[in-house]
Design an enzyme around this catalytic site. Structure first.
Site, PDB file in Angstrom:
ATOM      1  N   HIS A   1       0.907  -1.109  -0.037  1.00 66.45           N
ATOM      2  CA  HIS A   1      -0.123   0.098   0.182  1.00 66.45           C
ATOM      3  C   HIS A   1       0.867   1.414  -0.010  1.00 66.45           C
ATOM      4  O   HIS A   1       1.710   1.297   1.007  1.00 66.45           O
ATOM      5  CB  HIS A   1      -0.839  -0.244   1.279  1.00 66.45           C
ATOM      6  CG  HIS A   1      -2.027   1.054   1.377  1.00 66.45           C
ATOM      7  ND1 HIS A   1      -3.176   0.912   1.565  1.00 66.45           N
ATOM      8  CD2 HIS A   1      -1.734   2.545   1.295  1.00 66.45           C
ATOM      9  CE1 HIS A   1      -3.957   1.959   1.604  1.00 66.45           C
ATOM     10  NE2 HIS A   1      -2.976   3.100   1.514  1.00 66.45           N
TER      11      HIS A   1
ATOM     12  N   HIS B   1       3.235   4.324   0.412  1.00 64.68           N
ATOM     13  CA  HIS B   1       3.500   4.857   1.670  1.00 64.68           C
ATOM     14  C   HIS B   1       4.615   5.874   1.506  1.00 64.68           C
ATOM     15  O   HIS B   1       5.773   5.304   0.908  1.00 64.68           O
ATOM     16  CB  HIS B   1       3.749   3.962   2.971  1.00 64.68           C
ATOM     17  CG  HIS B   1       4.500   3.070   2.774  1.00 64.68           C
ATOM     18  ND1 HIS B   1       4.097   1.741   2.034  1.00 64.68           N
ATOM     19  CD2 HIS B   1       5.764   2.724   3.111  1.00 64.68           C
ATOM     20  CE1 HIS B   1       4.924   0.938   2.008  1.00 64.68           C
ATOM     21  NE2 HIS B   1       6.145   1.371   2.533  1.00 64.68           N
TER      22      HIS B   1
END
Ligand code: 5GP
Ligand code: ZN
Length: 115
Positions: A99, A101
């Site tokens: 995800h 980041h």
């Protein structure tokens, strides 16, 4: 939200984290294994796997991500001394959580280049 994604669960509050910043589109929290005196992760709430998966529609949230990095740097008091923004991408980039980041690293002089 991707049901099997660690950072989606953290952004949703299903897994605890230490909040640094939060709004409708972005969430920032302290890295569990700090690599610098200050180590903050800033993520879009939308599940985007990596920079390699960005689409034109994501341009606004990614722009906000960068502006919010500056805002967090001021909030946390390291804007003046400086800091490093890192987005690891894919296997060779050292990405371990799927995800997108932004790592915000600060609090000491960081050497360059990284290993
Ligand atoms: P990457 O290697 O994908 O660029 O960075 C992933 C980061 O997430 C690492 O710095 C790691 O320490 C951090 N991390 C992994 N799991 C957790 C967690 O459950 N909570 C928090 N706060 N950070 C995590
Ligand atoms: Zn996710």
């Amino acid at each position: 939200m991707a049901s099997n994604c660690l950072f989606c669960k953290i952004a949703a509050g299903e897994i605890p984290s230490t909040t640094v910043y939060s709004d409708d589109d972005l969430y920032a929290f302290r890295d569990i294994k700090a690599a610098a005196p200050q180590h903050i992760l800033l993520i879009p709430r939308k599940h985007i796997e990596s920079v390699s998966h960005l689409e034109e529609v994501d341009a606004t949230v990614m722009g906000r991500l960068m502006v919010t990095a500056r805002r967090i740097a001021e909030q946390e008091g390291f804007a003046e001394d400086g800091f490093r923004c890192v987005i690891n991408t894919g296997t060779d980039g050292g990405q371990t959580v799927g995800h997108l980041h932004l790592h915000l690293l600060a609090g000491r002089h960081l050497t360059w280049p990284p290993g």
